[in-house]
Every structure is written in structure tokens, then in C-alpha cells.
Design a protein around this motif. Structure first.
Motif, PDB file in Angstrom:
ATOM      1  N   TYR A  23       0.833  -1.200   0.000  1.00  0.00           N
ATOM      2  CA  TYR A  23       0.000   0.000   0.000  1.00  0.00           C
ATOM      3  C   TYR A  23       0.871   1.255   0.000  1.00  0.00           C
ATOM      4  N   SER A  24       1.925   1.238   0.789  1.00  0.00           N
ATOM      5  CA  SER A  24       2.822   2.391   0.851  1.00  0.00           C
ATOM      6  C   SER A  24       3.427   2.683  -0.517  1.00  0.00           C
ATOM      7  N   MET A  25       3.843   1.641  -1.236  1.00  0.00           N
ATOM      8  CA  MET A  25       4.435   1.842  -2.551  1.00  0.00           C
ATOM      9  C   MET A  25       3.407   2.359  -3.547  1.00  0.00           C
ATOM     10  N   ALA A  26       2.198   1.795  -3.517  1.00  0.00           N
ATOM     11  CA  ALA A  26       1.146   2.257  -4.433  1.00  0.00           C
ATOM     12  C   ALA A  26       0.737   3.687  -4.114  1.00  0.00           C
ATOM     13  N   HIS A  27       0.749   4.018  -2.831  1.00  0.00           N
ATOM     14  CA  HIS A  27       0.404   5.367  -2.399  1.00  0.00           C
ATOM     15  C   HIS A  27       1.433   6.383  -2.878  1.00  0.00           C
ATOM     16  N   LEU A  28       2.699   6.052  -2.717  1.00  0.00           N
ATOM     17  CA  LEU A  28       3.753   6.918  -3.225  1.00  0.00           C
ATOM     18  C   LEU A  28       3.648   7.077  -4.739  1.00  0.00           C
ATOM     19  N   ALA A  29       3.390   5.967  -5.443  1.00  0.00           N
ATOM     20  CA  ALA A  29       3.273   6.017  -6.903  1.00  0.00           C
ATOM     21  C   ALA A  29       2.126   6.935  -7.322  1.00  0.00           C
ATOM     22  N   PHE A  30       1.022   6.882  -6.586  1.00  0.00           N
ATOM     23  CA  PHE A  30      -0.113   7.753  -6.895  1.00  0.00           C
ATOM     24  C   PHE A  30       0.288   9.219  -6.810  1.00  0.00           C
ATOM     25  N   HIS A  31       0.885   9.613  -5.698  1.00  0.00           N
ATOM     26  CA  HIS A  31       1.225  11.026  -5.519  1.00  0.00           C
ATOM     27  C   HIS A  31       2.347  11.464  -6.458  1.00  0.00           C
ATOM     28  N   MET A  32       3.279  10.591  -6.740  1.00  0.00           N
ATOM     29  CA  MET A  32       4.324  10.949  -7.692  1.00  0.00           C
ATOM     30  C   MET A  32       3.736  11.145  -9.095  1.00  0.00           C
ATOM     31  N   ALA A  33       2.725  10.341  -9.446  1.00  0.00           N
ATOM     32  CA  ALA A  33       2.062  10.497 -10.745  1.00  0.00           C
ATOM     33  C   ALA A  33       1.350  11.839 -10.831  1.00  0.00           C
ATOM     34  N   VAL A  34       0.686  12.243  -9.749  1.00  0.00           N
ATOM     35  CA  VAL A  34       0.033  13.554  -9.726  1.00  0.00           C
ATOM     36  C   VAL A  34       1.069  14.661  -9.884  1.00  0.00           C
ATOM     37  N   ASN A  35       2.183  14.531  -9.177  1.00  0.00           N
ATOM     38  CA  ASN A  35       3.221  15.556  -9.266  1.00  0.00           C
ATOM     39  C   ASN A  35       3.821  15.635 -10.666  1.00  0.00           C
ATOM     40  N   ARG A  36       4.026  14.480 -11.295  1.00  0.00           N
ATOM     41  CA  ARG A  36       4.568  14.496 -12.650  1.00  0.00           C
ATOM     42  C   ARG A  36       3.603  15.184 -13.617  1.00  0.00           C
ATOM     43  N   ALA A  37       2.303  14.977 -13.400  1.00  0.00           N
ATOM     44  CA  ALA A  37       1.310  15.618 -14.267  1.00  0.00           C
ATOM     45  C   ALA A  37       1.234  17.120 -14.014  1.00  0.00           C
ATOM     46  N   ALA A  38       1.529  17.532 -12.782  1.00  0.00           N
ATOM     47  CA  ALA A  38       1.404  18.941 -12.417  1.00  0.00           C
ATOM     48  C   ALA A  38       2.550  19.782 -12.965  1.00  0.00           C
ATOM     49  N   PHE A  39       3.748  19.214 -13.007  1.00  0.00           N
ATOM     50  CA  PHE A  39       4.937  19.987 -13.342  1.00  0.00           C
ATOM     51  C   PHE A  39       5.591  19.494 -14.629  1.00  0.00           C
ATOM     52  N   THR A  40       6.491  20.290 -15.147  1.00  0.00           N
ATOM     53  CA  THR A  40       7.294  19.876 -16.293  1.00  0.00           C
ATOM     54  C   THR A  40       8.229  18.758 -15.851  1.00  0.00           C
ATOM     55  N   PRO A  41       8.730  17.957 -16.788  1.00  0.00           N
ATOM     56  CA  PRO A  41       9.611  16.846 -16.408  1.00  0.00           C
ATOM     57  C   PRO A  41      10.824  17.273 -15.587  1.00  0.00           C
ATOM     58  N   ILE A  42      11.445  18.393 -15.938  1.00  0.00           N
ATOM     59  CA  ILE A  42      12.629  18.840 -15.196  1.00  0.00           C
ATOM     60  C   ILE A  42      12.262  19.184 -13.759  1.00  0.00           C
ATOM     61  N   GLU A  60      10.934  15.270  -6.980  1.00  0.00           N
ATOM     62  CA  GLU A  60      10.787  13.900  -6.514  1.00  0.00           C
ATOM     63  C   GLU A  60      11.980  13.443  -5.686  1.00  0.00           C
ATOM     64  N   ARG A  61      13.082  14.175  -5.782  1.00  0.00           N
ATOM     65  CA  ARG A  61      14.251  13.817  -4.991  1.00  0.00           C
ATOM     66  C   ARG A  61      14.210  14.434  -3.597  1.00  0.00           C
ATOM     67  N   GLN A  62      13.212  15.261  -3.323  1.00  0.00           N
ATOM     68  CA  GLN A  62      13.107  15.882  -2.022  1.00  0.00           C
ATOM     69  C   GLN A  62      12.363  14.964  -1.053  1.00  0.00           C
ATOM     70  N   ALA A  63      12.550  15.208   0.237  1.00  0.00           N
ATOM     71  CA  ALA A  63      12.045  14.285   1.251  1.00  0.00           C
ATOM     72  C   ALA A  63      10.673  14.688   1.778  1.00  0.00           C
ATOM     73  N   PHE A  64       9.768  15.070   0.908  1.00  0.00           N
ATOM     74  CA  PHE A  64       8.416  15.374   1.355  1.00  0.00           C
ATOM     75  C   PHE A  64       7.741  14.093   1.826  1.00  0.00           C
ATOM     76  N   LEU A  65       6.924  14.229   2.851  1.00  0.00           N
ATOM     77  CA  LEU A  65       6.323  13.058   3.458  1.00  0.00           C
ATOM     78  C   LEU A  65       4.976  12.718   2.842  1.00  0.00           C
ATOM     79  N   TYR A  66       4.815  11.442   2.507  1.00  0.00           N
ATOM     80  CA  TYR A  66       3.510  10.925   2.101  1.00  0.00           C
ATOM     81  C   TYR A  66       3.221   9.674   2.929  1.00  0.00           C
ATOM     82  N   PRO A  67       3.154   9.844   4.254  1.00  0.00           N
ATOM     83  CA  PRO A  67       2.934   8.671   5.102  1.00  0.00           C
ATOM     84  C   PRO A  67       1.525   8.130   4.942  1.00  0.00           C
ATOM     85  N   THR A  68       1.401   6.818   4.986  1.00  0.00           N
ATOM     86  CA  THR A  68       0.078   6.239   4.806  1.00  0.00           C
ATOM     87  C   THR A  68      -0.823   6.477   5.999  1.00  0.00           C
ATOM     88  N   ASP A  69      -0.270   6.843   7.171  1.00  0.00           N
ATOM     89  CA  ASP A  69      -1.157   7.084   8.301  1.00  0.00           C
ATOM     90  C   ASP A  69      -1.879   8.420   8.178  1.00  0.00           C
TER      91      ASP A  69
END
Length: 216
Positions: free
Chosen positions: A136-155, A161-170
């Protein structure tokens, strides 16, 4: 024993990156407490992957100061205290609101079908393994990373995505009317509305919802 599904054809992130993000999040959210020993064998067995991506992830985490090498070459987790986690969460809330503004402003050009499709592995992981699982944690991270990729340019998204923002499942524990999958589906509904203020508000509420955050 937990396993990772590495066969998803629509997963743009490599296995080594997924393993790295998972381990980094386990440390920054406090799931891996400071001082515990990390071994390639144990993690590889837990995640059912080879030791190579584990070794690479641990090397990266060591260079970032989240893991340190002690006597006899043992690797231990560096403690991330409550103040640091609070700061990281504040950054995450701010970041998600910027992402919401960006993606909402270009809602007509976003591939929303692919983002909604990210709910499928999220729901599967929840049903088969539970909200506290690695799956679940991996799928959750993948979901938010997909949203972020859609929001911003690839660069920009690659940098962020290399920053340590938290997406904890709790953050997404079940609450009345807000079970995990419906929370994320509602978030996508709000982001895709084209209403920037609605999207920003939804992102903030989504990021803040969790234990002790019932009043927003």
C-alpha cells in the motif's frame, strides 16, 4: 512476507527508485526508528527483491545522512526527530498546494484517465495487504508521484521527486466518510475540476487529514 509487483506496464519509475523511496519514507516518517540496524538480506527478504536495489538505496540514504555506517560496517538509521518530521510535513502541505494550482490550471490537457488508473493498484494493495503494508505504501507513493509528474514539467518534477516530502500512509487512515480509496478519488475529482481554489483547498485538506487532524 511482503512483495512488490514489478510488472505494472504503466509504472514509469524503476524498481530501484521505488525501493529507495520506500526506505526513505520509512525513515523520515519514523517507521524505522533511529538506531535500528539495516541489512540488505533482511530488507530484500521483506520486499522480495534482489539485494542490488537495496544496496543502491542504502548507499543513497547514507550519502543523504539518513543512514550511517558504524562499527564493522554496520548500517543504522539516523533518528529523524519530531521537529524535523513536522517541518517536512509543512513543506509537503505547501508543495501539494502548489502542485494542485499547477495541475488545475492546465486541467484540460492532463491525462486524467491515467491518474485515475493509479487508484487500481492502490485499491488492490489495500484489499489484499492492508493500509499498513509495504504494498500500500508503494502504491500510495506512486499515486502522488504520478500527480506531481502531471502537475509539473519533467525537469521540475524530477527535481522535486528527490526531495524528502512526506507521504505517510497514516495520513489516510479510515475516518467516517473518508476511507483511503475514496479520499484519493475525491482528490482527483477536485484537481480535475478546473477550479483552482477548489483544487488547492482539496490538496490542503488531503495532506492534513490524519490522526489528530479531524478539525481542518
Amino acid at each position: 512476507m511482503t512483495t512488490f509487483d514489478t510488472t505494472r506496464s504503466n509504472e514509469p519509475t524503476s524498481l530501484r527508485e521505488r525501493v529507495y523511496r520506500y526506505l526513505r519514507q520509512q525513515i523520515t516518517t519514523g517507521e524505522y526508528a533511529g538506531g535500528i540496524r539495516l541489512t540488505e538480506e533482511q530488507i530484500a527478504d521483506e520486499l522480495q527483491v534482489s539485494r542490488t536495489p537495496i544496496r543502491e538505496a542504502l548507499q543513497r540514504l547514507t550519502s543523504e545522512g539518513l543512514v550511517e555506517r558504524v562499527r564493522r560496517g554496520q548500517l543504522v538509521v539516523v533518528a529523524v526527530d519530531a521537529d524535523a518530521r513536522a517541518e517536512l510535513h509543512e513543506l509537503r502541505v505547501a508543495f501539494d498546494q502548489v502542485a494542485a494550482r499547477m495541475i488545475s490550471a492546465k486541467a484540460d490537457t492532463v491525462d486524467w484517465d491515467s491518474l485515475y488508473a493509479e487508484l487500481v493498484p492502490l485499491e488492490t494493495a489495500l484489499r489484499e495487504h492492508g493500509v499498513g503494508s509495504a504494498q500500500y505504501s508503494m502504491a500510495h507513493l506512486a499515486f502522488h508521484m504520478a500527480v506531481n509528474r502531471a502537475a509539473f514539467t519533467p525537469i521540475t518534477s524530477s527535481f522535486l521527486e528527490r526531495q524528502a516530502f512526506l507521504y505517510p500512509t497514516d495520513d489516510y487512515v479510515q475516518q467516517p466518510g473518508h476511507e483511503p480509496i475514496s479520499q484519493h478519488r475525491t482528490l482527483l475529482d477536485d484537481l480535475s475540476s478546473g477550479d483552482v481554489e477548489r483544487a488547492i483547498t482539496a490538496a490542503r485538506i488531503h495532506a492534513l487529514r490524519g490522526p489528530g487532524n479531524t478539525t481542518l
